[in-house]
Every structure is written in C-alpha cells, then in structure tokens.
Design an enzyme around this catalytic site. Structure first.
Site, PDB file in Angstrom:
ATOM      1  N   ARG B 302       6.857  -3.777 -17.995  1.00 27.70           N
ATOM      2  CA  ARG B 302       7.719  -4.317 -16.937  1.00 27.70           C
ATOM      3  C   ARG B 302       7.363  -5.780 -16.693  1.00 27.70           C
ATOM      4  O   ARG B 302       6.261  -6.076 -16.222  1.00 27.70           O
ATOM      5  CB  ARG B 302       7.520  -3.534 -15.621  1.00 27.70           C
ATOM      6  CG  ARG B 302       7.800  -2.048 -15.713  1.00 27.70           C
ATOM      7  CD  ARG B 302       9.277  -1.712 -15.571  1.00 27.70           C
ATOM      8  NE  ARG B 302       9.555  -0.356 -16.067  1.00 27.70           N
ATOM      9  CZ  ARG B 302       9.566   0.747 -15.317  1.00 27.70           C
ATOM     10  NH1 ARG B 302       9.341   0.651 -14.027  1.00 27.70           N
ATOM     11  NH2 ARG B 302       9.806   1.930 -15.862  1.00 27.70           N
ATOM     12  N   GLU B 304       7.861  -7.731 -14.461  1.00 26.47           N
ATOM     13  CA  GLU B 304       8.129  -7.976 -13.049  1.00 26.47           C
ATOM     14  C   GLU B 304       7.004  -8.831 -12.489  1.00 26.47           C
ATOM     15  O   GLU B 304       5.833  -8.492 -12.663  1.00 26.47           O
ATOM     16  CB  GLU B 304       8.112  -6.614 -12.352  1.00 26.47           C
ATOM     17  CG  GLU B 304       9.203  -6.392 -11.352  1.00 26.47           C
ATOM     18  CD  GLU B 304       9.127  -4.947 -10.824  1.00 26.47           C
ATOM     19  OE1 GLU B 304       9.084  -4.798  -9.606  1.00 26.47           O
ATOM     20  OE2 GLU B 304       9.089  -4.008 -11.643  1.00 26.47           O
ATOM     21  N   ARG B 310       0.014  -1.880  -6.598  1.00 18.13           N
ATOM     22  CA  ARG B 310       0.516  -0.744  -7.382  1.00 18.13           C
ATOM     23  C   ARG B 310       1.423  -1.110  -8.550  1.00 18.13           C
ATOM     24  O   ARG B 310       2.077  -0.241  -9.122  1.00 18.13           O
ATOM     25  CB  ARG B 310       1.224   0.256  -6.464  1.00 18.13           C
ATOM     26  CG  ARG B 310       2.453  -0.303  -5.777  1.00 18.13           C
ATOM     27  CD  ARG B 310       3.063   0.722  -4.839  1.00 18.13           C
ATOM     28  NE  ARG B 310       4.424   0.345  -4.498  1.00 18.13           N
ATOM     29  CZ  ARG B 310       5.429   1.197  -4.399  1.00 18.13           C
ATOM     30  NH1 ARG B 310       5.236   2.472  -4.597  1.00 18.13           N
ATOM     31  NH2 ARG B 310       6.635   0.787  -4.083  1.00 18.13           N
ATOM     32  N   HIS B 311       1.484  -2.376  -8.899  1.00 23.67           N
ATOM     33  CA  HIS B 311       2.298  -2.780 -10.038  1.00 23.67           C
ATOM     34  C   HIS B 311       1.445  -3.291 -11.197  1.00 23.67           C
ATOM     35  O   HIS B 311       0.525  -4.070 -11.000  1.00 23.67           O
ATOM     36  CB  HIS B 311       3.287  -3.877  -9.629  1.00 23.67           C
ATOM     37  CG  HIS B 311       4.431  -3.365  -8.822  1.00 23.67           C
ATOM     38  ND1 HIS B 311       4.389  -3.288  -7.453  1.00 23.67           N
ATOM     39  CD2 HIS B 311       5.652  -2.890  -9.200  1.00 23.67           C
ATOM     40  CE1 HIS B 311       5.547  -2.793  -7.006  1.00 23.67           C
ATOM     41  NE2 HIS B 311       6.328  -2.543  -8.041  1.00 23.67           N
ATOM     42  N   GLU B 453       5.776   6.571  -4.338  1.00 25.68           N
ATOM     43  CA  GLU B 453       6.591   7.158  -5.396  1.00 25.68           C
ATOM     44  C   GLU B 453       5.806   7.207  -6.700  1.00 25.68           C
ATOM     45  O   GLU B 453       5.217   6.210  -7.109  1.00 25.68           O
ATOM     46  CB  GLU B 453       7.857   6.288  -5.566  1.00 25.68           C
ATOM     47  CG  GLU B 453       8.816   6.785  -6.616  1.00 25.68           C
ATOM     48  CD  GLU B 453       8.947   5.812  -7.770  1.00 25.68           C
ATOM     49  OE1 GLU B 453       9.262   4.646  -7.538  1.00 25.68           O
ATOM     50  OE2 GLU B 453       8.706   6.229  -8.921  1.00 25.68           O
ATOM     51  N   SER B 456      10.476   8.989 -10.638  1.00 24.12           N
ATOM     52  CA  SER B 456      11.866   8.832 -10.284  1.00 24.12           C
ATOM     53  C   SER B 456      12.621   9.554 -11.384  1.00 24.12           C
ATOM     54  O   SER B 456      12.333   9.349 -12.564  1.00 24.12           O
ATOM     55  CB  SER B 456      12.186   7.337 -10.287  1.00 24.12           C
ATOM     56  OG  SER B 456      13.315   7.075  -9.528  1.00 24.12           O
ATOM     57  N   ARG B 504      -0.754   5.434 -11.528  1.00 25.22           N
ATOM     58  CA  ARG B 504      -0.437   5.700 -10.117  1.00 25.22           C
ATOM     59  C   ARG B 504      -0.870   7.097  -9.706  1.00 25.22           C
ATOM     60  O   ARG B 504      -1.390   7.303  -8.615  1.00 25.22           O
ATOM     61  CB  ARG B 504       1.071   5.561  -9.865  1.00 25.22           C
ATOM     62  CG  ARG B 504       1.475   4.160  -9.602  1.00 25.22           C
ATOM     63  CD  ARG B 504       2.865   4.101  -8.959  1.00 25.22           C
ATOM     64  NE  ARG B 504       3.351   2.735  -9.035  1.00 25.22           N
ATOM     65  CZ  ARG B 504       4.570   2.344  -8.689  1.00 25.22           C
ATOM     66  NH1 ARG B 504       5.449   3.231  -8.249  1.00 25.22           N
ATOM     67  NH2 ARG B 504       4.914   1.079  -8.782  1.00 25.22           N
TER      68      ARG B 504
END
Lengths: 530, 530
Positions: B302, B304, B310-311, B453, B456, B504
């Site tokens: 990712r 991002e 948490r990323h 989360e 998903s 996670r």
C-alpha cells in the site's frame, strides 16, 4: 428431499402425505410465478401450458436474498450406485450438452468429476424444458434436481460410470458467454503421442494463459495446483516439526541484494527502492537474532530477461536458514531429508493428482533414494568426464552439463533427486564460506530434480571480517553492503540454508516441460497479465 | 562426556581408566597447541604455566572443518536439578558478565532462558582463564563446558533458578563488537508503569528497528514472532481442514487494482507494472476457475503516506475467498469460526509467549465469544447513538467511532472480537454485492479486534453486467478493468471472502500499541531499512 416420482392418483393419500402435497403445490405455485418473472426478465418465451413451468429457467442472480434455504447439494464424486433411486441436487458446470429428439444429454462437471444427466420429455418434463436445457451454454453453472439411476452399460466419457441423473429441475445459476476462447476438451486432450480419435487440436500456452480462468478448469490444472499446495504444506509441516519458525521478510528492500543486476526498481514515495531477489539477508538476520531455524514462503523477483521453459520473473520461494553446531552438512542433510519427506508425501497423498496429470502428459514416475544421494562436485565432474564432457575444477556446470549429469546419475543410481556438494569457490556468491581444507572449493551445494537445479545453498560467512575480505575480492563496494556485514557484528552462530523454487519443484516432480504450467498466473519478461 | 573432576593421584587406575587418561592427555595437548595458535592469532597473551591452557580462548572460525564431532549440546531450558553433578556443554549468548576477585559470574542466554555460570580460580581454572572470561563482550556466542550444580537460594534474575553451572571450559565461538547500539536489558525493560529499580531507560522504536537483529533477541520479540508464526499455522490448518486450497497470486500486476491510488509503480523491462494492493482479483479468478475455496498468504503493498501506529506500506495478507450456495453468511460465519479457532489455538498453545509479552507490556487478556458476536450495521449505529455519537445510515465509521464502538461492545458483550455486517453500499468498493432488500446497504462486513478493523470482506458481484453497471456508477473507466469483468463471463459461482492483516491481528491480540512491533522488518513511508 423432494420426490419427483409422479403421484399415482389411485393411491389413497394419508393426511401427512396430503399436507406434504399441499405444501408442494404452494411451493410449485410460488416457483411458477418466480419462473415467469425470471423468464420475462431474461426474455424467454414461456408456453402457457408448460407442465415443467417452475422447474427450469434462469435463476435470478444470487444476491443472498434467502437466508434460510438449507438445500443440501451432493458432490458429483459422491454419486454412485448406493444412491440409486434417490433424488439429489447438484450444482456444477455444464461441461457439454447434446440434444437428440425429445432428449437432451448433459454432462455436468466438478473439477475432474463428471456425470451424465438426461432431460427427457415426459409427463412432467415439457418439450420447452428440453429445448431450454439444450440451449444452455457450455461452462454455465447450473442447479439440477435429479433422480440417481443405475445404468446397465458404463457411461462412456464420464468419471461416474455406474449412474446417470434423470433431471426433474434445471436452473441456470450463472450463464457463460456462448463463445469460449478455448474449449475445455481441447485444453484437456492428452499431449502424449497421437490422439486415437485423430483429434489433434491443442491449445497453445499463450491462449491458455490469456484465458487462464478457463484453462485452470481442466482436471490436469486442478490436480497440478492441488499438488502444489501440498508441496507447501509438506514443506511447512516437516520444518515446523523440526523446530523451525516461519518468518515473513520484506519484498521492498533499500538496495539491490546481490550486486544490482537483475533487480526491479520500485518508485517509493519520493525515492526508489527494489524488489527482493531473495529473502536471504533477512533469513540470516533472523539467525543472528536467535531464531535458530527459520523458513519463509513468499514471492521472489528476478528482473532477468530469460525467456526459457524454467525462468519466471516472479516465483514462490520456499526458503530456509538454520544455525548449526560444527558442520554445514547438518543443514544440507536436513534439506535432503526435507525433500525425501516431500517426495514421500506427494507419492502417498497425491496419487490421484499424479495419475490425472499423467493422463494428459506422459511422465515417468519420480524416483528418489532414502537417504538421498550426495555426490562430491569432483565425482560429478568424473561422471561427466567418463561421458566425454570435461568440466574444469573451478568451473560451474552448464545447464546442458547439469541435464546430462542428471541422466547419468539416474542411470547409475536410479534416482531423480541428488545433492551435489562442494562447488568451486569461484562460481559461488561472495558470502559463501570457503572450504577450510581446499582454498578452491566452498561449503556449498546444489540439489537437482530430473537434472535441473531446484535449490542452491551454502554455509554463509558469519564473520564480518572474512565477509568483508571476500566481498572486496569480488570487487563489491563495501559501503553498499554495510548493513549486511553489520548483521554479523554482534555475534552470530555458524549457519547455512538455501532457497527452493516452488514452481520448479512441481514442474520437475510431475515431469512437465514448462514452468508456466505450475505457476497459476505466471510472470515472465513478456507477460504480466492476467 | 568428559569428566572435569581432578583425578585423585592416590586412586589406582585400572587399564580402562589409564587408556582414557592417555587419550585425554593427548586431546589436551592437541587442544593446548590449538589454543596457543588461536591466541597468537588473536594476539592474546598466554601465560607459560597456565593450568587452564587448552580449556579456553577464541575458537577458530567454524568453517565446517570437522565433520565427525558429535558433541551434544544441552539447551538452557533443560537445565534443572535432575542434571546436578553432570557435565554439560552449552552454546549460548553471553548475556552479562561480572568479575569479582577470583570469580567471574556469567549469565548465558538462549531466547527467554538464562542460567548463571561461575568461573572460579581453582586447581584447574587459572587466573588467566577468569580474566579472559570476564573480558568476553556481551552478546558473544560461547561454548561452555560445565558441571551442573544445585544451588541453595534461587538464582536471582535467571530463568533457571535451581541450578548454576561451574565452568571447566569456555570458548568464544563468535565474538560481538564491544559497543552495542542498544542493551538487551534496556530493550527488555517493562514498559508498564515505573520500574521498581528506578531504571527508566527505554529504547525508542527507531533505535530498535535500526538495530533489529539485537532488538529481536529480547524474550518479548522472540515470543511475538513465534506467536505470529502460530497465527499463520492456525489459519492454514483450519482452512485446509475445511477443504480450502492454498494458492499463490502475483505481486506484479499490469494495472492498479483498485482505481490507481496508493499503488507502487515497478519498472518492468521497457515498461511499467504495479505492486498488488491485494490478491483479490486473483482469488476471485481462482473461484471462477473452480477452486471453490482458496486462501493465500503473502505480501500486500500500500503506497499510502500514512504514518500511524497501524499502517505499513508492506504487510502480510491472510486472504481467503469461498464460493457459497445461497447466502454470503455461509462465508462470513466461516471466517468468524476461523477467528474463534485462531483465538483458541493461541490461548491454548501460546500461553507462555502471551505471558512473556505481558511481562513487558501491560495487556488485558483477549476475550471472545463462541460463536462470535454479529452486529448489524444499524445496531452498531444505535449503540453509538446511545453514547452520543451519530453516524448517518450511509456513512462509514470513522476510526475513533470504531474504537468507541469496540469499547461499548466490550462493555456490553464482554468480547474483544465481533463482526459488523451490512455496511452502507456507498462506502464499499464497486464490486460489492448490493443488498437485495435494501438498495442503500450491501452484503459486506468488517471484523474488529479491540475496536480496530482487521478484516474487510463482502459478497462480490459475480455477474459481468451488474459489475459493469456498478463500476460505471463509481465513475471507473470500464476499459481499465475489462480483464476483471471478463473473469466472470464464463460462469462463476456466487462467492465472498476477505483479507486479514497478519501484523494487525498479532498486535491487537497481544494488545500492543504499534504495528512495527509485530512486523519483523517493517516498511512504512519513512523506512525501507534494514
């Protein structure tokens, strides 16, 4: 379970039966209405007096509208004589369909299992239903309610030969487009020798890969990838049992791991990074960090412009690394035993899959010795020399020499797997531990299956000083590998390991001719799709 | 096993003993010579009359020179009273060393296990040997031969409290550099509340990660990554048992999988490619290709620019996809049961690891219900509304709202794990199946651990026509996702699935505060090293 046998009107129903009948009537009426709606939606023409109305058609798209349907489906592989007379529901692909007068013959398929279904015009089956059935496109997914019927003569061309299904309901769950880019029968046709039917239509590799979702539906491909999953499972089971810990190593790395050639560059925010060509540095760091024995399964990337039968730009690496006490043979033999366990596991647990693949491709069964054969590199050279092929004491084996040696070893020892130990130092990477007794050789090994290398491994240098010396000797810029060298600065046990290419193992175990057959979605210099 | 007890000269030796003595003498002479050579090499000063000569020093680099050494090492965790009086060999790290007069106290460490070693000046142990011992750098790997001695009072600060070791030989196998960038004691210090010793030295996250091979040696990190391996093993075992097939999906993909944002670009020979943000398309293709139930464990990328606790830019995805008969709850509940099985497996098989982590970080034990709690999205909204937080019926939950809901659910149901079902259609990706009964909701779910989360998932649209409509509705260029849509053209069963972030799960199960603690070599926008 719903009985489809027409109720005899002379039969005097008891109250239970009557209630059942009522319920059935209501169910049928509801279905009829639904059926009509569906058919209107899909623009089919419904005959007014269709006795089969409500028993066939296109199901509405399954969107999880019903939460309490508990219809039990039977797997095709479970269909046999013992179920004769019973009604079953089957969800499967329509493999082939053929209409003949008032009959329609369908072959349903689930992976390698097939069964014949008859849709016959009768009191309860209308001509319209037979017509609808015969027009269902191949590869559509259908729900069939049918009675299991024992047959006199074996059903030709189906895996379930003792029974056929007499359909009472037939619903299309997911329709396939009518034009298929490849036919499953063509993709499944045996490739050994000539086809006795005289049909030599084959599907070429690119057509297969361009339409992989169809190609993967063949029994052979179902078997190949189930066996491949088995290799991973066996690899992990054996190593976990021996106390290995599974780790995950980064694929995005800051510097090219082995000198910079053949590495993919990734744009990383405002800078650049690379894709790991091997998890080796990280496995070794785990050893330096006291994990003792580790394995990892993950993607490995090679930006090599090699368009051969055995190179991929992305493959699945089965890697392991292990601290040892005194001698790297502790590790080498652990890897050898690992292969023996995998080969035995495949032989014993995947007999059916091996057989299926063998029906399409001609393959000699894989042979191995227990414990595995270990040859010294010089012995390998000698065997080759006897066959007229000279390999210098400091030369690597060429690919043709490896293949020849594989054949010679097979002839001499009857094994398709062996270990070649003590490679020349000159042909191994800088981090390979030199042999303490002979400066020209090293503590390294390759292992072969059917004459092709499937793992390369060695004792690694765990001393920063010697590592620096060897890197300099190889002309490597020390600054670029400082992080690697530093991993050994704070005490590190002697260790060895290796990396196995999963797709190669499966290809060679099964005797296939191309690694693209054992990678679900292969990547090579010319292919990044689908 | 070599006896170290000095031989009493008054004792009359029998011939066997004499032979043994001779052999020992020869061995000792050889060792002495080797020792001298080693020490010369490492420029130590050897006293001429050193009674311990040949019993200590720096071992030459282990290069696998001896193939037939069969010395058996004892693990520190095995050392207990039952071995008292016996001689053992231990290979371990020197954790700490402290000299006091004629004695030297060493603590040896193997992962979470530690034992005290005494090197005492005696008839057979020279001052020089004690001095050498006390100068060995921390984190060096040593081989120690010693007698196991039962102690009166428990040895403070060691895991093995009933015994200590009386050294007779001590060899450095791999020396650590004297300056450590971090101290294992500091990296191991409890972070909950104040340290009773008043030592509040902590090691910050970046120092830990910059020196990961040292940081990973703490008992806590050894426990974390063993437990993480356990999560993967349990995930696979449960799914394999249920008939899932493991697959491997490509990381190099031709187009950005979810619209183009947050994707890393790879230079691919003369063109460009991308790193997969999820294996979803490939999992779905496997379903369309009749694999029925599949899982895959692999790297997920990712791009991002999120610098949060948490990323990560690269993490390990535990992905699964499954065909169902009528309702996506068949899949959702399979995933729920999978989590229950993982939580039970961790609780039962990793008690020790959980305890070790709990000693350093204060953690409330993880609670869960069996079967897991499933809440409708509207129920979640209601619970939040009762606590004064309004969420619109078509809005997603913000991260703070998720956390609050997690606390409220925990208070109400006493579970750290729950499933939130039926998210608004508007906040889910285009390929999510709309709810058949309510056009504003969808057949999708998230699952939460301690209010965050961790998966998903959803029923995917398996119909090319509806998929095209939904993509257009989302403003997606149909040409760019043609390959994805085509995967459903040739018949596909209804299916659902989801992707779990491994790091996670481990972070939240153990109640840790940062995902970098559960990634062995984490990658974030600012870190691609080591």
């Amino acid at each position: 379970m719903v009985e489809t046998k027409p109720v005899d009107p002379s039969e005097k129903p008891d109250s239970k039966k009557a209630a059942k009948k009522e319920a059935k009537k209501a169910e049928k009426a509801a279905k009829k209405a639904e059926h009509k709606a569906n058919n209107e939606q899909s623009q089919n023409i419904v005959e007014e007096n269709d006795v089969s109305a409500g028993n066939y058609g296109n199901l509405p798209l399954i969107r999880s509208a019903d939460s309490n349907l508990d219809r039990k489906f039977t797997y095709i592989k479970e269909l046999n004589k013992s179920l004769a007379g019973q009604n079953v529901w089957v969800r499967a692909r329509l493999h082939t369909v053929r209409a003949r007068g008032k009959q329609c013959f369908i072959v349903l398929r689930q992976r390698e299992f097939t069964v014949q279904v008859l849709v016959n015009v009768s009191e309860t089956i209308s001509k319209a239903m037979v017509k609808f059935s015969s027009n269902i496109t191949k590869e559509s997914i259908v729900d069939v309610e049918a009675k299991v019927v024992e047959v006199g003569a074996a059903v030709a061309g189906c895996s379930q030969q003792e029974v056929e299904l007499l359909a009472s309901q037939l619903w299309v769950v997911s329709a396939s487009a009518p034009q298929l880019p490849l036919q499953i029968e063509d993709a499944s046709r045996p490739e050994k020798g000539d086809d006795p039917e005289g049909l030599n239509i084959r599907v070429n590799q690119d057509t297969r890969l361009d339409n992989r979702i169809l190609d993967l539906r063949t029994a052979t491909n179902q078997a190949i990838f189930r066996l491949e999953a088995g290799v991973c499972r066996l690899f992990r089971e054996v190593l976990t049992e021996k106390g290995f810990v599974e780790i995950h190593t980064p694929k995005i790395i800051p510097a090219a791991s082995e000198g910079g050639a053949n590495v993919f560059t990734v744009s990383y925010f405002k800078g650049s990074a690379y894709l790991a060509q091997s998890p080796q540095l990280y496995k070794q760091m785990a050893i330096a960090a006291d994990f003792d024995k580790v394995f990892t399964i993950g993607a490995v990337f090679r930006a090599e412009d090699s368009n051969t039968h055995r190179h991929l730009t992305e493959f699945t690496g089965l890697d392991l690394e292990m601290a040892f006490n005194y001698h790297y043979h502790e590790v080498m033999l652990t890897i050898g035993d690992l292969f023996t366990a995998i080969f035995k596991g495949l032989r014993d647990q995947f007999q059916k899959e091996i057989e299926i693949v063998g029906q399409q491709y001609s393959v000699e069964p894989f042979t191995f010795l227990e414990p595995p054969l270990v040859l010294h590199f010089d012995e390998g050279r000698k065997i080759l020399a006897e066959a007229g092929v000279e390999v210098g004491p400091e030369d690597d084996l060429s690919t043709p020499a490896e293949k020849l040696l594989g054949r010679l070893v097979k002839a001499k020892y009857d094994t398709d797997f062996y270990i070649l130990d003590k490679y020349p130092l000159a042909v191994r990477p800088f981090y390979t531990m030199p042999d303490p007794h002979n400066p020209k050789t090293s503590n390294s090994y390759d292992m072969f299956m059917r004459g092709e290398e499937i793992i390369s491994g060695a004792q690694r240098i765990h001393d920063p000083q010697l590592l620096t010396e060897r890197a300099k000797h190889h002309g490597i810029d020390i600054n670029k590998i400082a992080a690697y060298i530093d991993a050994f600065k704070y005490g590190c046990p002697p260790h060895a390991g290796g990396g196995i290419g999963l797709e190669r193992v499966v290809m060679l175990y099964l005797g296939l001719d191309n690694i693209r057959k054992t990678s679900m979605f292969p990547r090579d210099p010319k292919r990044v799709t689908p």
